[in-house]
Enzyme design. Structure first.
Site, PDB file in Angstrom:
ATOM      1  N   SER A  86      -7.635  -2.758  -4.831  1.00 38.65           N
ATOM      2  CA  SER A  86      -7.339  -4.055  -4.233  1.00 38.65           C
ATOM      3  C   SER A  86      -7.383  -5.503  -5.040  1.00 38.65           C
ATOM      4  CB  SER A  86      -8.345  -4.119  -2.943  1.00 38.65           C
ATOM      5  OG  SER A  86      -8.016  -5.168  -2.100  1.00 38.65           O
ATOM      6  N   HIS A 195      -4.510  -4.047   3.476  1.00 39.51           N
ATOM      7  CA  HIS A 195      -3.711  -2.862   3.063  1.00 39.51           C
ATOM      8  C   HIS A 195      -3.050  -2.057   4.249  1.00 39.51           C
ATOM      9  CE1 HIS A 195      -5.290  -3.520  -0.713  1.00 39.51           C
ATOM     10  NE2 HIS A 195      -6.543  -3.335  -0.202  1.00 39.51           N
TER      11      HIS A 195
END
Length: 309
Positions: A86, A195
């Site tokens: 991430s 996400h």
């Protein structure tokens, strides 16, 4: 090629994480550079109060990861690959020499601000362990509503998957998962629905900012979040950095590829040991260490030994 530097993402933050890094001139220089770029004192950035903000969390993770990796590099312990989970991908991009640290700081601040403003409350992420992807997807589709959307997010391990969306929808998925035998189903310390398609607009704005940012070709291969491939092209890495905020991170697939290509030492940068635990479970024949647990000197020795130095 055998050494991978891993950079953790949101959820790994800890109060005092910057203060826990060792005294080292390169770490101090990294802190000074960050303070100059952000035009703020970093002294309170990792306080409990500050870390209630997505912006402070992501900046602290970026600074911590880059500082730890730079200190190792200064001691002659360099990686053969980098992989960031991430927001950790921005730290990886800095250490791969694709992205200037000063630019990464501005981009991560923008990324976090956009994410925080898009969903200031009522949304987040959770983790489910003990169920396979197909079974969890069925539950998510069943519990999805327009008012309380839920999406599959990151595939960290075959039976460790994160989900993102409205808190109420996540709680319904957790209840269904527990009934189906999940070992764990709970919220994470993440206040935004990362996400998943809820952040498509953030991804678009981040891409626009990245297109205005000069990137160099990497000197260290970078493992992608979105397609789990190793990348050696700046333009493709730019795309991965922008898209991954709104697409699942295929972490297990990416690290498996690195293992298949010869990675035998996974070194997680500060803070925490989440990624270390994942690689240790997935690749028992490899070594996995956490900078925050082993310390600078022990991590350096292991890396140099692995590289035959």
């Amino acid at each position: 090629m055998s050494v991978v530097f891993l950079f953790p993402g949101q959820g790994s933050q800890q109060t005092g994480m910057l203060h826990q890094l060792p005294d080292h001139p390169v770490i101090e220089a990294t802190f000074h550079e960050a303070s100059e770029v952000l035009k703020e004192d970093l002294e309170m950035l990792d306080s409990e109060k500050s870390l209630s903000s997505t912006v402070a969390v992501q900046l602290a993770l970026l600074i911590s990861g880059v500082a730890a990796a730079r200190a190792l590099q200064a001691e002659g312990a360099s990686p053969d690959w980098v992989a960031g989970h991430s927001v950790g991908a921005f730290s990886a991009a800095v250490i791969s020499n694709v992205l200037e640290f000063k630019d990464a700081l501005q981009l991560v601040k923008l990324r976090a601000t956009l994410m925080e403003n898009a969903y200031p409350r009522g949304y987040g992420m959770g983790v489910v362990t003990g169920l396979h992807e197909r079974r969890l997807v069925e539950m998510i589709e069943k519990e999805f509503t327009r008012a309380e959307p839920v999406y599959m997010a990151n595939l960290n391990a075959p039976q460790q998957i994160t989900v993102a969306g409205a808190i109420a929808g996540l709680e319904r998925v957790f209840a269904a998962a527990r009934l189906s035998g999940a070992r764990m189903a709970r919220l994470l310390n993440v206040s935004v629905p990362s996400h998943c398609p809820l952040l498509n607009r953030v991804s678009d704005e981040l891409m626009a900012a990245l297109e205005r940012t000069a990137l160099r070709e990497p000197t260290v291969p970078y493992a992608a979040n979105v397609n789990a491939r190793t990348l050696n092209n700046a333009a493709v890495i730019r795309k991965d950095l922008a898209l991954s905020v709104a697409k699942p991170v295929r972490w297990h697939d990416a690290t498996t590829l690195l293992y298949e290509r010869g990675a035998r030492l996974f070194v997680e940068m500060s803070p925490g040991h989440v990624l270390t635990d994942l690689s240790a479970a997935a690749f028992p024949n490899a070594r996995s260490i956490s900078f925050s647990k082993s310390g600078l000197e022990d991590a350096k020795i292991l890396i140099l030994r692995e590289r035959g130095s």
